[in-house]
Design an enzyme around this catalytic site. Structure first.
Site, PDB file in Angstrom:
ATOM      1  N   LYS A  45       0.883  -1.166   0.000  1.00  0.00           N
ATOM      2  CA  LYS A  45       0.000   0.000   0.000  1.00  0.00           C
ATOM      3  C   LYS A  45       0.923   1.220   0.000  1.00  0.00           C
ATOM      4  O   LYS A  45       1.300   1.728   1.059  1.00  0.00           O
ATOM      5  CB  LYS A  45      -0.892  -0.027   1.251  1.00  0.00           C
ATOM      6  N   SER A  49      -3.611   7.022   3.973  1.00  0.00           N
ATOM      7  CA  SER A  49      -4.021   8.061   4.918  1.00  0.00           C
ATOM      8  C   SER A  49      -4.971   7.427   5.933  1.00  0.00           C
ATOM      9  O   SER A  49      -5.515   6.352   5.707  1.00  0.00           O
ATOM     10  CB  SER A  49      -4.683   9.231   4.182  1.00  0.00           C
ATOM     11  N   ASP A  62      -5.531  -1.041   6.453  1.00  0.00           N
ATOM     12  CA  ASP A  62      -5.447  -1.683   5.148  1.00  0.00           C
ATOM     13  C   ASP A  62      -4.046  -2.246   4.911  1.00  0.00           C
ATOM     14  O   ASP A  62      -3.880  -3.380   4.442  1.00  0.00           O
ATOM     15  CB  ASP A  62      -5.799  -0.697   4.037  1.00  0.00           C
ATOM     16  N   GLU A 123      -1.765  -2.025  -3.948  1.00  0.00           N
ATOM     17  CA  GLU A 123      -3.098  -1.418  -3.802  1.00  0.00           C
ATOM     18  C   GLU A 123      -3.016   0.104  -3.882  1.00  0.00           C
ATOM     19  O   GLU A 123      -2.217   0.730  -3.186  1.00  0.00           O
ATOM     20  CB  GLU A 123      -3.729  -1.815  -2.462  1.00  0.00           C
ATOM     21  N   GLY A 124      -3.848   0.676  -4.713  1.00  0.00           N
ATOM     22  CA  GLY A 124      -3.916   2.126  -4.831  1.00  0.00           C
ATOM     23  C   GLY A 124      -4.614   2.749  -3.639  1.00  0.00           C
ATOM     24  O   GLY A 124      -4.929   2.089  -2.644  1.00  0.00           O
ATOM     25  N   VAL A 125      -4.858   4.042  -3.751  1.00  0.00           N
ATOM     26  CA  VAL A 125      -5.536   4.772  -2.686  1.00  0.00           C
ATOM     27  C   VAL A 125      -6.720   5.505  -3.303  1.00  0.00           C
ATOM     28  O   VAL A 125      -6.573   6.225  -4.288  1.00  0.00           O
ATOM     29  CB  VAL A 125      -4.568   5.742  -1.961  1.00  0.00           C
ATOM     30  N   GLY A 126      -7.915   5.299  -2.753  1.00  0.00           N
ATOM     31  CA  GLY A 126      -9.097   5.935  -3.324  1.00  0.00           C
ATOM     32  C   GLY A 126      -9.354   5.464  -4.740  1.00  0.00           C
ATOM     33  O   GLY A 126      -9.128   4.305  -5.085  1.00  0.00           O
ATOM     34  N   ASN A 183     -17.006  -6.795  -6.416  1.00  0.00           N
ATOM     35  CA  ASN A 183     -17.025  -7.012  -4.963  1.00  0.00           C
ATOM     36  C   ASN A 183     -18.400  -6.655  -4.428  1.00  0.00           C
ATOM     37  O   ASN A 183     -18.835  -5.500  -4.512  1.00  0.00           O
ATOM     38  CB  ASN A 183     -15.951  -6.158  -4.282  1.00  0.00           C
TER      39      ASN A 183
END
Length: 232
Positions: A45, A49, A62, A123-126, A183
């Site tokens: 990650k 934030s 996460d 994994e990205g963010v947002g 999902n």
């Protein structure tokens, strides 16, 4: 640290149609599926934030989940090199912490992970275009590291528009959309099968699995055989 493209191309970037649609759940499930298939895999990650202060430093739930889902318990700083306190868009959280996000520490950590693992699930963010810093977006992680992208579609009302716009943006940025994972975040979603059929028809990449609601990553890994095959 230079990056070997042969290492990068064995890894994947997990993008999401929005915040809170289950990127971490999908990434952890994919890690378990990769490990079950015999791959040495770990999660990452790069930016998180909403971190909390602990005796060991800032920690994000996460990132901790990704750390636990990997082959071995790797140093947290490699999993999450940019940890920010406030649960805000990263560029705002960074400003509150008095720092500016850059790709350099993420790239260094990724290079170490890619050098010792067959697969790195990043994994990205947002969403795809969340800002990280002036002129820098979450998408730039996948773009500059030349990572293929798996899009996680949170199945709820509005997912069709979010999924199609995200896919269009990913391809417009020159990234390879490897496929998408549905999902089931809303167990009461109306007409889920019809929505899935629409996504399969309209998205420009194959469905790599649909994760049921309320199933833990270890058990849900059985639903991602197609995602594992796509990374082989």
């Amino acid at each position: 640290m230079g990056l070997d493209l042969s290492d990068i191309n064995r890894s994947v970037f997990i993008a999401g149609t929005d915040t809170g649609i289950g990127k971490t759940h999908a990434a952890c499930t994919l890690l378990h599926a990769l490990r079950a298939a015999g791959h040495a895999a770990c999660g990452m990650k790069p930016v998180a934030s909403g971190c909390v202060e602990t005796a060991e430093g800032l920690r994000n739930d996460d990132a901790l989940a990704l750390q636990s889902a990997g082959r071995t318990l790797l140093p947290y700083a490699l999993i999450n090199p940019v940890a920010l306190r406030d649960p805000l868009s990263p560029h705002l959280a960074a400003a509150h912490d008095g720092v500016e996000i850059s790709l350099a520490p993420m790239r260094q950590a990724f290079g170490q992970l890619a050098g010792s693992h067959q697969r790195v699930v990043v994994e990205g963010v947002g969403g795809w275009l969340v800002p990280l810093a002036p002129g820098l977006f979450a998408a730039d992680i996948a773009k500059q590291w030349q990572l293929p992208v798996i899009l996680v579609v949170g199945l709820r009302l509005g997912c069709l528009n979010h999924a199609l716009l995200s896919a269009r943006a990913i391809e417009a940025d020159g990234c390879r959309l490897l496929g998408w994972i549905g999902n089931c975040i809303d167990p009461h979603m109306a007409a889920p099968e019809e929505n899935l059929a629409t996504l399969r028809e309209l998205l420009p990449a194959p469905c790599l699995g649909v994760l049921p609601h309320g199933v833990a990553p270890v058990a849900a890994a059985a639903y991602l055989h197609a995602a594992v095959a796509a990374l082989d």
